[in-house]
Design an enzyme around this catalytic site. Structure first.
Site, PDB file in Angstrom:
ATOM      1  CB  SER A 102      -3.770  -2.977  -4.338  1.00 28.29           C
ATOM      2  OG  SER A 102      -2.793  -2.439  -3.482  1.00 28.29           O
ATOM      3  CG  ASP A 243      -5.719   4.855  -3.749  1.00 28.79           C
ATOM      4  OD1 ASP A 243      -5.075   4.683  -2.698  1.00 28.79           O
ATOM      5  OD2 ASP A 243      -5.803   3.993  -4.636  1.00 28.79           O
ATOM      6  CG  HIS A 271      -5.952   1.180  -2.040  1.00 28.03           C
ATOM      7  ND1 HIS A 271      -5.105   1.601  -3.043  1.00 28.03           N
ATOM      8  CD2 HIS A 271      -5.632  -0.113  -1.792  1.00 28.03           C
ATOM      9  CE1 HIS A 271      -4.307   0.602  -3.378  1.00 28.03           C
ATOM     10  NE2 HIS A 271      -4.606  -0.447  -2.644  1.00 28.03           N
TER      11      HIS A 271
END
Length: 290
Positions: A102, A243, A271
């Site tokens: 991320s 995601d 994610h």
């Protein structure tokens, strides 16, 4: 396994290592608002068992690293990038294989651009290009983020409607568990019980559970002017096809813009690193860092 608080340039960061310090080092960088616990211990041990010296750490205002008082945002994203280099310095590691997820993947890109001598290779998970792929001052418009899709409608709805009382531990736990469920992407069963255990450990371990909200107001600071195409280290991009924060096109764009980068798509993954994918992701990282 050894957890310790390091201090470099007056900044205290809590770190934890796994494996033999003589093995090739792997630095794990987590996303915003998340402590190092989100690099689950079992995953770290998989990498260590594969012959890597693994280091994870708490960002500022998470876990047991330095925290700042309410409303005192005394650092930028660029400072968090520099913190990654500080962790390596404290462990007397000249350069490491860097794995980011991320926003941690964005920090990893910026570390490779601004501190290239500290990065041996990159693994970028569930992330997006951190800088335009057009050098500043060449008169051309940057191609970020106009050609990349926005988050999913479900993700936007959750973020827009979410309400959490950061002074209330139970409120924080409920919010973080619900957020983890949204990030999972909706195509696989979500293990709410396991998420709740991890979130509660994270919340109860933190110096100040409310401090992580500082990351919501984080500014970039001074970012490198070099384009992603100038990254010269071997790069592996890992991205889930479901995601919701950064749809798959973001991972594809990274693999296209970084020379020689490879893309591993995790079918129906959301994610982050789903427990179902831990072995696959660990094996890919071990192969990439050989």
């Amino acid at each position: 396994m050894a957890e310790r608080v390091i201090e470099v340039d007056g900044i205290e960061l809590c770190t934890e290592s796994f494996g033999d310090p003589a093995d090739p080092p792997v630095l794990l960088i987590m996303g915003l608002g998340a402590s190092m616990l989100w690099w689950e211990e079992g995953f770290c041990r998989m990498l260590a068992a594969g012959g890597r010296f693994v280091i994870r750490y708490d960002h500022r205002d998470t876990g047991r690293s330095v925290t700042y008082g309410p409303g005192r945002l005394e650092y930028t994203g660029a400072d968090l990038v520099a913190d990654a280099a500080r962790v390596l310095t404290a462990h007397e590691i000249p350069a490491a294989h860097v794995v980011g997820v991320s926003a941690g993947g964005a920090f990893a890109q910026l570390l490779a651009l601004d501190h290239a001598d500290r990065v041996r290779s990159l693994v970028l998970i569930s992330t997006s290009p951190a800088v335009p792929d057009v050098p500043a001052g060449d008169g051309l418009p940057p191609d970020l983020p106009a050609d990349l899709p926005p988050p999913t409608e479900e993700f936007v709805r959750f973020v827009s409607a979410a309400r959490v009382d950061r002074s209330d531990v139970e409120s924080v736990i409920e919010h973080e568990v619900a957020y983890a469920g949204v990030l999972a992407g909706g195509r696989r069963p979500f293990d709410e019980a396991a998420a709740r255990v991890l979130v509660r450990r994270d919340v109860e371990r933190a110096h100040d559970v409310g401090a992580a909200s500082h990351h919501d107001a984080l500014t970039d600071g001074t970012v490198p002017q070099a384009p992603l195409s100038s990254i010269a280290v071997p790069t592996l991009v890992i991205h889930g096809s479901a995601d919701p924060m950064f749809p798959l096109r973001h991972g594809e764009a990274l693999a296209e813009r970084i020379p020689g980068a490879r893309l591993l798509v995790l079918a129906d993954a959301g994610h982050g690193i789903d427990r179902a994918d831990r072995s696959t992701v660990a094996a890919a990282i071990l192969d990439h860092t050989t």
